[in-house]
Scaffold this active site. Structure first.
Site, short mmCIF file in Angstrom:
data_model
loop_
_atom_site.label_atom_id
_atom_site.label_comp_id
_atom_site.label_asym_id
_atom_site.label_seq_id
_atom_site.Cartn_x
_atom_site.Cartn_y
_atom_site.Cartn_z
N LYS A 185 2.24 -3.68 6.68
CA LYS A 185 2.63 -3.68 5.26
C LYS A 185 4.14 -3.48 5.13
O LYS A 185 4.82 -4.15 4.36
CB LYS A 185 1.88 -2.59 4.50
CG LYS A 185 0.39 -2.83 4.37
CD LYS A 185 0.06 -4.03 3.49
CE LYS A 185 -1.42 -4.28 3.33
NZ LYS A 185 -1.74 -5.58 2.73
N SER B 119 0.84 -1.20 0.00
CA SER B 119 0.00 0.00 0.00
C SER B 119 0.87 1.24 0.00
O SER B 119 1.98 1.24 0.55
CB SER B 119 -0.85 -0.02 1.27
OG SER B 119 -1.40 1.25 1.52
N TYR C 153 -1.65 -0.93 11.04
CA TYR C 153 -1.94 -1.49 9.72
C TYR C 153 -0.79 -1.20 8.74
O TYR C 153 -0.26 -2.08 8.08
CB TYR C 153 -3.26 -0.91 9.18
CG TYR C 153 -3.37 -0.98 7.68
CD1 TYR C 153 -3.59 -2.20 7.04
CD2 TYR C 153 -3.20 0.16 6.88
CE1 TYR C 153 -3.65 -2.28 5.65
CE2 TYR C 153 -3.26 0.10 5.51
CZ TYR C 153 -3.47 -1.13 4.89
OH TYR C 153 -3.51 -1.19 3.53
#
Ligand code: UFG
Length: 343
Positions: A152, A124, A148
């Site tokens: 990643k 992302s 979050y």
């Protein structure tokens, strides 16, 4: 030989399954359906007139993942499975690290065990943290502002270490900007649980009357109209980027990151106006306080993907809005409507 797609029932996953089948790849889907619905895959089967196996398996369940690898001849993995809500990750960091990191470790352990060394990973643009400049290129400094995003970033680091350990790994990280839109059939699309966090599903639910009005989070950013600017990309373009990345990892080893964006930023109010024009629906909105953690501007320099993968986003903002609306209008309750009909 098949491509294993983890998280294949989700928004980007289902669109990618469809493109993989359309480009004549055989696929196997693994999903635990914690945030997705089997109906998306039924529709992919109908749209392509192709069959594939679906495993209802959690990546944390090592035995079951082992079984999937043992039972099939897998040549590459496209790995989407993971939790993705920024706010929830702040509340439940352990849950996020467990699911996203441990899930990936189980997957790569099995890949190693069964000699599958080709991987396309769903990363992302969040790995750029608060970017110093735009457009954002792949060699910009990386950081994370929430658990979050950190999952990643950590997974990218883990995968780089795998390549260092053995140069026969071939890995692409695809750093997505803001995926919106839906397949032009209107049969598959984004189906968030509860009140959407993201802008486009919020807008489409205001358009159907499910939500009363949009809150525009801040109009005092240093952007042309004061609202946040993002690089919205059509999910079908994004899905096609996975096919190109897969072809690349199947043809040579290495580890590379690619931005998947259009390179063009639009503000919240520009997106609202484009949606109103494309759909003919009025979107009432009010200006609300900034959302904590949001940045003013985020858009990609997508030239590396064009140069090295031969991929470029093709669909316009108008198509993104039209397709998002077609999906939402035809499926006001998302995939649930089908289950209700069956009962
Ligand atoms: N916004 C609103 N109102 C809303 C929702 C969003 O004004 O109800 C604004 C946001 O402030 C932002 C823009 O719309 O300016 C886009 O917001 P999204 O929530 O749709 O997307 P983000 O750019 O915040 O987040 C997305 C992904 C994350 C990812 C991040 C960075 O959802 O998973 O991009 O890559 F981490």
């Amino acid at each position: 030989m098949s491509i294993l797609v983890t998280g294949g029932a989700g928004f980007i996953g289902s669109h990618t399954c469809l493109e993989l089948l359309n480009s004549n790849h055989q696929i196997i889907v693994l999903d635990n359906f914690s945030n997705s619905n089997m109906e998306s895959l039924n529709r992919v089967k109908n749209l392509t007139s192709k069959e594939f196996k679906v495993y209802d398996v959690n990546l944390l369940d090592r035995e079951s993942v082992d079984h999937v690898f043992r039972e099939n001849h897998i040549e590459a993995v496209v790995h989407f499975a993971g939790l993705k809500a920024v706010g929830e990750s702040v509340e439940k960091p352990n849950y996020y690290y467990q699911n996203n990191i441990t899930g990936t470790l189980v997957l790569t352990e099995m890949m190693d065990k069964y000699n599958v060394r080709n991987l396309v990973f769903s990363s992302s643009a969040t790995v750029y943290g608060v970017p110093e400049d735009v457009p954002i290129a792949e060699d910009f400094p990386l950081s994370a502002t929430n658990p979050y995003g950190r999952t990643k970033l950590m997974i990218e680091e883990i995968l780089k270490d795998l390549y260092v350990s053995s140069n026969d790994w071939s890995i692409a990280f695809l750093r997505y900007f803001n995926p919106i839109g839906a397949h032009e059939s209107g049969l598959i699309g984004e189906d968030p649980k509860g009140i959407p966090n993201n802008l486009m599903p919020y807008i489409t639910q205001v358009a159907t009357g499910k939500l009363p009005e949009l809150n525009v989070f801040g109009n005092d950013y240093s952007t042309p109209d004061g609202t946040g600017v993002r690089d919205y990309i059509h999910v079908v373009d994004l899905a096609k980027g996975h096919i190109k990345a897969l072809e690349k990892v199947l043809s040579e080893s290495g580890v590379e990151a690619y931005n998947l964006g259009t390179g063009q930023g639009y503000s919240v109010l520009e997106l609202v106006a484009a949606f109103e024009k494309a759909s003919g629906q009025k979107i009432p909105y009010k200006i609300a306080p900034r959302r904590p953690g949001d940045i003013a501007e985020c858009y990609a320099d997508p030239s590396k993907a064009e140069r090295e993968l031969g991929w470029k986003a093709e669909k316009s903002l108008e198509e993104m809005c039209l397709d998002s609306w077609r999906w939402q209008e035809g499926n006001p309750e998302g995939y649930l409507i089908k289950e209700v009909e069956i009962k």
